[in-house]
Scaffold this active site. Sequence first.
Site, PDB file in Angstrom:
ATOM      1  N   LYS A   1       0.822  -1.207   0.000  1.00  0.00           N
ATOM      2  CA  LYS A   1       0.000   0.000   0.000  1.00  0.00           C
ATOM      3  C   LYS A   1       0.858   1.259   0.000  1.00  0.00           C
ATOM      4  CE  LYS A   1      -4.095  -2.107   2.027  1.00  0.00           C
ATOM      5  NZ  LYS A   1      -5.122  -2.088   3.088  1.00  0.00           N
TER       6      LYS A   1
ATOM      7  N   LYS B   1      -8.587 -10.345  -9.680  1.00  0.00           N
ATOM      8  CA  LYS B   1      -9.705 -10.545  -8.769  1.00  0.00           C
ATOM      9  C   LYS B   1     -10.732  -9.432  -8.925  1.00  0.00           C
ATOM     10  CE  LYS B   1     -10.592 -11.023  -3.783  1.00  0.00           C
ATOM     11  NZ  LYS B   1      -9.977 -10.983  -2.442  1.00  0.00           N
TER      12      LYS B   1
ATOM     13  N   LYS C   1     -13.640  -4.473  -4.997  1.00  0.00           N
ATOM     14  CA  LYS C   1     -14.654  -3.490  -4.609  1.00  0.00           C
ATOM     15  C   LYS C   1     -14.162  -2.054  -4.710  1.00  0.00           C
ATOM     16  CE  LYS C   1     -13.975  -4.237   0.419  1.00  0.00           C
ATOM     17  NZ  LYS C   1     -13.959  -2.944   1.071  1.00  0.00           N
TER      18      LYS C   1
END
Length: 340
Positions: free
Chosen positions: A123, A205, A208
Amino acid sequence: MEQTQNNNTTERRKRVFSAIKPTGNPTLGNYLGAMRYWGGMADEQDCLYSVADLHAITVAIEPKELRENSKRLFALLIAVGIDPQKCIVFMQSHVRAHAELAWLLNNYTMFGEARRMTQFKDKSEKAPENVNVGLFDYPVLMAADILLYQADEVPVGEDQIQHVELCRTIAQRFNNRYGQTFTVPEGRVPKTGARIYSLSDPTSKMGKSDANDAGSVFILDTPETIMRKFKRAVTDCDACVRACADKPGITNLLTIYSALNDISLDAAEREFASADYATFKTRVGEAAVEKLRPVREAYERLRKNDAELAELMREGAQKAERIACRTLEKAYKKIGFVRV
């Protein structure tokens, strides 16, 4: 909270804790992979589900977006079948013990252990302008989330297993120093549930928080939007509906269809053996629409009454707080803080 066995001994049911961040928009992949199973777990285990809003601010998010995402996710947890009368469903920030225990646990976490967490590295590379201490300390807050409730099991994705291992290390270190205080939890990667990939890039994947939402079917998408996304799903030039490594798009759609209908991949493949791609994609889209329809309708009923939703949040927080505060007080006393 307890279950009596035939041999007249009493055994505490296993306690399960799971939290989900209110960032992005939960997808069909989230639903098929995990969320649809959560409600049924309460038949055999004591379950706590938290909207992890404290974790959400480790990345830049606008206040309005955080509020809406949090309310949406809380309502959605109930809409997918989690009964707040059987489970404890709550907002993480409504229970202050999470932040308090996280500070205590910081002092029993070695810097090198926290630095080794791969998600922090990943991140940080994606958002180098916002490498904050909260992002670094995220796994310690996650440990507090789990240990507050004396959880036996923590269902997580493979990317979170490292964090659960750190939680176990912290709990064992504290217990070794002060005596038994925390249950040492086990991380569980659920074996049930399909792994669902993006409709536009079937090698990635379904996410969201994807910037391009054409590949992600969101649980709250309208039927029209769902159908449009499936009709535009990436396939190939072979025009043969079969699952194999060199047909990732078709394999993904077959996986989705089989999961939606609770049938095997082979059974789904046989069903579409003579179908063209247009028919196949339409049928998969229709199956998704029907499976998500009751979830969306339940969600819409909940969101029509914000006062009722707020009351459910208060009730959940009160139940969670009773457990969390007992653990926190126990930790305070063990450390040596003066209690009055």
